[in-house]
Scaffold this motif. Structure first.
Motif, PDB file in Angstrom:
ATOM      1  N   TYR A   1      -8.296  10.683 -12.514  1.00 40.33           N
ATOM      2  CA  TYR A   1      -9.188  11.734 -12.990  1.00 40.33           C
ATOM      3  C   TYR A   1      -8.458  12.925 -13.611  1.00 40.33           C
ATOM      4  CZ  TYR A   1     -13.233   9.136 -11.600  1.00 40.33           C
ATOM      5  OH  TYR A   1     -14.204   8.169 -11.535  1.00 40.33           O
TER       6      TYR A   1
ATOM      7  N   PHE B   1       2.707   6.993  -3.125  1.00 44.30           N
ATOM      8  CA  PHE B   1       1.587   7.832  -2.684  1.00 44.30           C
ATOM      9  C   PHE B   1       0.236   7.266  -3.116  1.00 44.30           C
ATOM     10  CE2 PHE B   1       3.243   9.465  -6.693  1.00 44.30           C
ATOM     11  CZ  PHE B   1       2.105   9.456  -7.482  1.00 44.30           C
ATOM     12  N   TYR B   2       0.215   5.982  -3.471  1.00 42.85           N
ATOM     13  CA  TYR B   2      -1.044   5.416  -3.936  1.00 42.85           C
ATOM     14  C   TYR B   2      -1.971   5.009  -2.802  1.00 42.85           C
ATOM     15  CZ  TYR B   2      -0.134   5.480  -8.936  1.00 42.85           C
ATOM     16  OH  TYR B   2       0.064   5.869 -10.235  1.00 42.85           O
TER      17      TYR B   2
ATOM     18  N   ASN C   1      -4.561   6.818   3.848  1.00 42.25           N
ATOM     19  CA  ASN C   1      -4.547   7.523   2.570  1.00 42.25           C
ATOM     20  C   ASN C   1      -3.144   7.950   2.153  1.00 42.25           C
ATOM     21  OD1 ASN C   1      -5.674   8.579   0.285  1.00 42.25           O
ATOM     22  ND2 ASN C   1      -7.215   9.784   1.372  1.00 42.25           N
ATOM     23  N   GLY C   2      -2.991   8.235   0.865  1.00 38.37           N
ATOM     24  CA  GLY C   2      -1.732   8.735   0.327  1.00 38.37           C
ATOM     25  C   GLY C   2      -2.009   9.754  -0.752  1.00 38.37           C
ATOM     26  N   SER C   3      -1.136  10.747  -0.853  1.00 36.51           N
ATOM     27  CA  SER C   3      -1.309  11.762  -1.885  1.00 36.51           C
ATOM     28  C   SER C   3       0.051  12.360  -2.222  1.00 36.51           C
ATOM     29  CB  SER C   3      -2.249  12.869  -1.405  1.00 36.51           C
ATOM     30  OG  SER C   3      -2.211  13.965  -2.293  1.00 36.51           O
ATOM     31  N   ARG C   4       0.154  12.996  -3.380  1.00 39.09           N
ATOM     32  CA  ARG C   4       1.387  13.696  -3.733  1.00 39.09           C
ATOM     33  C   ARG C   4       1.430  15.045  -3.033  1.00 39.09           C
ATOM     34  NH1 ARG C   4       3.653  12.906  -9.722  1.00 39.09           N
ATOM     35  NH2 ARG C   4       5.582  12.598  -8.603  1.00 39.09           N
ATOM     36  N   ARG C   5       0.296  15.480  -2.515  1.00 38.90           N
ATOM     37  CA  ARG C   5       0.280  16.742  -1.782  1.00 38.90           C
ATOM     38  C   ARG C   5       0.759  16.440  -0.369  1.00 38.90           C
ATOM     39  NH1 ARG C   5      -4.882  17.682  -0.803  1.00 38.90           N
ATOM     40  NH2 ARG C   5      -4.431  19.792  -0.147  1.00 38.90           N
TER      41      ARG C   5
ATOM     42  N   GLY D   1      -4.384   9.597  -3.928  1.00 36.67           N
ATOM     43  CA  GLY D   1      -3.332   9.603  -4.937  1.00 36.67           C
ATOM     44  C   GLY D   1      -3.786   8.928  -6.222  1.00 36.67           C
TER      45      GLY D   1
ATOM     46  N   ILE E   1       0.785  12.241 -12.113  1.00 37.64           N
ATOM     47  CA  ILE E   1       1.280  10.954 -12.615  1.00 37.64           C
ATOM     48  C   ILE E   1       2.757  10.782 -12.234  1.00 37.64           C
ATOM     49  CG2 ILE E   1       1.558   9.552 -14.706  1.00 37.64           C
ATOM     50  CD1 ILE E   1      -0.540  11.411 -16.016  1.00 37.64           C
ATOM     51  N   PRO E   2       3.171   9.586 -11.793  1.00 40.99           N
ATOM     52  CA  PRO E   2       4.576   9.352 -11.470  1.00 40.99           C
ATOM     53  C   PRO E   2       5.486   9.701 -12.654  1.00 40.99           C
ATOM     54  CG  PRO E   2       3.261   7.472 -10.778  1.00 40.99           C
ATOM     55  CD  PRO E   2       2.345   8.387 -11.541  1.00 40.99           C
ATOM     56  N   GLU E   3       6.642  10.341 -12.373  1.00 41.05           N
ATOM     57  CA  GLU E   3       7.519  10.867 -13.436  1.00 41.05           C
ATOM     58  C   GLU E   3       8.022   9.776 -14.372  1.00 41.05           C
ATOM     59  OE1 GLU E   3       7.917  11.638 -10.283  1.00 41.05           O
ATOM     60  OE2 GLU E   3       7.508  13.799 -10.214  1.00 41.05           O
TER      61      GLU E   3
ATOM     62  N   MET F   1      -6.973   8.466  -7.188  1.00 41.64           N
ATOM     63  CA  MET F   1      -8.036   9.281  -7.789  1.00 41.64           C
ATOM     64  C   MET F   1      -7.435  10.415  -8.618  1.00 41.64           C
ATOM     65  SD  MET F   1     -11.298   8.538  -6.936  1.00 41.64           S
ATOM     66  CE  MET F   1     -12.316   9.937  -6.486  1.00 41.64           C
TER      67      MET F   1
ATOM     68  N   THR G   1       1.110   9.836   3.994  1.00 39.26           N
ATOM     69  CA  THR G   1       2.100  10.644   3.265  1.00 39.26           C
ATOM     70  C   THR G   1       2.282  12.021   3.913  1.00 39.26           C
ATOM     71  OG1 THR G   1       0.279  11.138   1.755  1.00 39.26           O
ATOM     72  CG2 THR G   1       1.903   9.553   1.005  1.00 39.26           C
TER      73      THR G   1
ATOM     74  N   LEU H   1      -3.117  18.768  -9.521  1.00 39.03           N
ATOM     75  CA  LEU H   1      -3.470  18.989  -8.121  1.00 39.03           C
ATOM     76  C   LEU H   1      -3.004  20.366  -7.664  1.00 39.03           C
ATOM     77  CD1 LEU H   1      -2.588  15.584  -6.445  1.00 39.03           C
ATOM     78  CD2 LEU H   1      -4.828  16.675  -6.497  1.00 39.03           C
TER      79      LEU H   1
ATOM     80  N   ILE I   1       0.575  20.844  -8.622  1.00 38.41           N
ATOM     81  CA  ILE I   1       1.344  19.626  -8.330  1.00 38.41           C
ATOM     82  C   ILE I   1       0.982  18.557  -9.348  1.00 38.41           C
ATOM     83  CG2 ILE I   1       1.729  17.822  -6.606  1.00 38.41           C
ATOM     84  CD1 ILE I   1       0.798  19.934  -4.504  1.00 38.41           C
ATOM     85  N   SER I   2       1.995  17.863  -9.869  1.00 39.78           N
ATOM     86  CA  SER I   2       1.691  16.851 -10.892  1.00 39.78           C
ATOM     87  C   SER I   2       1.065  15.618 -10.238  1.00 39.78           C
ATOM     88  CB  SER I   2       2.942  16.483 -11.687  1.00 39.78           C
ATOM     89  OG  SER I   2       3.945  16.047 -10.818  1.00 39.78           O
TER      90      SER I   2
ATOM     91  N   GLY J   1       0.819  -1.205   0.000  1.00 44.01           N
ATOM     92  CA  GLY J   1       0.000   0.000   0.000  1.00 44.01           C
ATOM     93  C   GLY J   1       0.853   1.254   0.000  1.00 44.01           C
ATOM     94  N   ALA J   2       0.281   2.340   0.459  1.00 43.29           N
ATOM     95  CA  ALA J   2       1.010   3.612   0.460  1.00 43.29           C
ATOM     96  C   ALA J   2       2.110   3.578   1.522  1.00 43.29           C
ATOM     97  CB  ALA J   2       0.051   4.761   0.716  1.00 43.29           C
ATOM     98  N   ARG J   3       3.154   4.427   1.333  1.00 44.26           N
ATOM     99  CA  ARG J   3       4.308   4.453   2.217  1.00 44.26           C
ATOM    100  C   ARG J   3       4.495   5.852   2.771  1.00 44.26           C
ATOM    101  NH1 ARG J   3       7.696  -0.139  -0.107  1.00 44.26           N
ATOM    102  NH2 ARG J   3       5.993  -0.184  -1.588  1.00 44.26           N
TER     103      ARG J   3
END
Lengths: 404, 193
Positions: free
Chosen positions: B146, B135-136, A258-262, B140, B105-107, B142, A369, B63, B102-103, A193-195
């Motif tokens: 989307y 970050f999944y 949950n995980g996010s790039r933010r 992440g 999709i993974p680079e 979604m 995250t 994002l 913020i992007s 899962g997320a880290r």
């Protein structure tokens, strides 16, 4: 010149034909090619009555299996089902499926202990099936000593999902009085899962919260609790819902972090399923096209995996309203208890929820995250408070449906 | 006198038409020449005709730091076939935002193929880099799904739904959450202003 005249005559002729063959004839032919069956369900004093009517005469046969009745129609030209919502004490759901030789109307029952009788009428065609709970079953719940009913069983569902015979037998007696809650700790095994930034893994946190939630619920002595996994093992997503369905779960709760790039994303969220409705019917048929061989056998065979039938069906679509209520209750409690930022209830197409045949939600406890929340998620105290919050919400939801 | 005048007028008119035809011929053929190599190689930027590439404005969704929603960012891409334009759009999404968004999709992700079927389903086939992310969580996943689905459907009328593939195959999920086995309809409730 002659040629032109002939051409004109031909065009005129074609035009006339269009007028002479009225559209109703064509429409009738079209209807004949795929008759529609209309269902009605009614709870009468003694029996639950299902009426299947159609304008066209239909040839059918009926088979009874454990928890369902299958009517197969030999309809060479196709068959359509007109769906109407219904509620019945005995019938859980009705679906139309296709096998190579027949169309199957699958009537799933709320109990395995039922009997049926039927009669048919002609012109227009009508099949009337009366369902009844078998006598002993009716008496049993009252005759049982109350201690037996109140004691929730504490066994775990096997992670590989082989549903043991004892479990389902026990269900029969427990079912009426004790509700079953299936808790699903997200991820597991290689699928971590997320880290978090400091190395926390989602799979460990979800298991921690789920086990605490199980303790919490069992302390209440009211419900039976099962986990889809109780150690660090991988469990396929469809298997998780299958465990719930095999054990006739009343509620399915999937726990996630949950995980996010933010990096600053934070807070808890409760999700229920959203559907891309347009493709439902197409996919259901496609499933039968691909798995047609198995199906008839499955329906007849007592050993068949009841679940496959329920899973592809997007079983969850029938429980969306209750699932949203459950989500609402859980989220409200989480907001109060945790002081985390409220991110509200949300809808998303979650794989793990789509096959659950009961109210089902997915709780995103907090963001792994986010460094601050990552630390929180790892603390046993925080996990316990989360479990408490979910339990409060769950109780309120179940009380809503317990009122006589 | 009158006659000669008429003849002269006719001659001039013919001449004008001839010049116009020649001009159109050259102009037209030149554009053709420019468009094709740039589409094929994407790097023909040595000579001046670059200016004449037709471009169109598209809107990408990324994002934001402020909320959990997707936010628009515009840019220009060369006009081409629907498949190529859709591919360029996804590539731009992977490159990431130019503003402070913020992007998603993974680079390490690359585009393998993008094609749109007659029924309006866009198949977006990406490399396995798409699956490599820490970050999944639900959010992440979604965001990845989307940002692609909404960006494609928003910019191209013919795209009604989007199916994501990884290395040419259907995948169950990206990281255990969002169901990829069904095509996605756009969900603009995830887009903020």
């Amino acid at each position: 010149m002659h040629r032109y005249r002939a051409l004109a005559a031909l065009i005129a002729g074609l035009f006339l034909m269009g007028v002479v063959f009225p559209s109703s004839v064509l429409a009738k032919a079209g209807r004949k090619s795929a008759p529609t069956i209309v269902l009605s369900v009614e709870d009468l004093k003694e029996v639950t009555r299902l009426r299947v009517s159609s304008e066209t005469e239909l040839v059918f046969s009926i088979k009874k299996s454990d928890g369902s009745l299958t009517v197969s129609f030999r309809a060479l030209s196709g068959l359509k089902l007109e769906r109407r919502p219904f509620y019945s004490q005995l019938i859980k759901s009705i679906d139309l499926a296709k096998s190579p030789e027949a169309y199957l109307l699958i009537v799933r029952m709320k109990t395995e202990n039922f009997s049926y009788s039927y009669l048919t009428r002609k012109n227009p065609f009508e099949l009337v099936v009366d369902f009844k709970i078998k006598e002993e079953e009716k008496v049993l719940p009252e005759a049982l000593p109350s201690s037996d009913q109140e004691k929730p069983s504490t066994q775990y569902a096997e992670p590989r999902g082989e549903v043991s015979k004892e479990t389902s037998n026990q269900n029969l007696t427990d079912k009426k009085s004790v509700k079953t809650i299936v808790i699903d700790p997200g991820h597991g095994g290689l699928e971590a899962g997320a880290r978090g930034n400091f190395g926390a893994l989602e799979k460990n946190i979800t298991l921690g919260v789920a086990q605490k939630l199980k303790e919490e619920i069992e302390r209440g002595l009211k419900y039976r609790v099962l986990l889809t996994r109780d150690s660090d093992v991988a469990v396929p997503l469809d298997r998780r819902a299958a465990i719930a369905n095999n054990n006739k779960a009343d509620v399915f709760i999937s726990i996630h972090a949950n995980g996010s790039r933010r990096a600053n994303a934070r807070g808890s969220e409760t999700y229920f399923l959203s559907l891309n409705a347009t493709d439902e019917e197409a996919r259901r048929l496609a499933y039968f096209e691909n798995n047609s061989g198995e199906l008839e056998n499955q329906v007849v065979d007592r050993e068949f995996d009841d679940l496959k039938l329920i899973l592809w069906d997007m079983a969850q679509s029938a429980y969306l309203k209750q699932s949203s209520q459950l989500a609402e209750f859980v989220q409200t409690e989480l907001n109060e208890l945790l002081n985390t930022k409220n991110r509200g209830i949300k809808q998303a197409p979650f794989k793990v929820l789509s096959g659950a045949a009961c109210p089902a939600v997915l709780v995103e406890v907090a963001f792994i995250t986010n460094s601050e929340e990552e630390r929180l998620l790892q603390s046993g105290d925080f996990q316990r408070r989360v479990a408490e919050g979910i339990y409060q919400g769950l109780t309120k939801f179940l009380q809503l449906y317990e009122k006589p | 006198m009158n006659n000669r005048n008429k003849r002269l007028l006719l001659l001039v008119t013919l001449l004008v038409i001839l010049i116009a035809v020649i001009l159109v011929f050259f102009f037209g053929s030149r554009q053709e020449k420019i468009k094709h190599p740039s589409k094929a190689a994407g790097t023909v930027q040595t000579s001046k005709p670059v200016k004449e590439i037709q471009t169109k404005k598209i809107t990408l969704f990324f994002l934001s730091d402020k909320d959990s929603l997707l936010h628009p960012e515009e840019r220009k891409i060369p006009v081409s076939t629907l498949n190529d334009e859709a591919r360029t759009l996804v590539e731009e999404l992977i490159k990431g935002p130019r503003s402070n968004l913020i992007s998603t999709i993974p680079e390490n992700t690359r585009v393998r193929q993008v094609f749109v079927t007659a029924d309006g389903t866009a198949y977006v086939d990406l490399t396995r880099g798409l699956l490599e992310a820490n970050f999944y969580g639900s959010s992440g996943e979604m965001a990845v799904v989307y940002s692609i689905v909404d960006s494609l459907a928003f910019n191209f009328k013919r795209i009604r739904k989007v199916s994501l593939l990884v290395e040419g195959n259907e995948k169950e999920t990206l990281g255990g959450h969002i169901d990829l086995s069904r095509p996605f309809l756009p969900d603009y409730s995830l887009v903020g202003r």
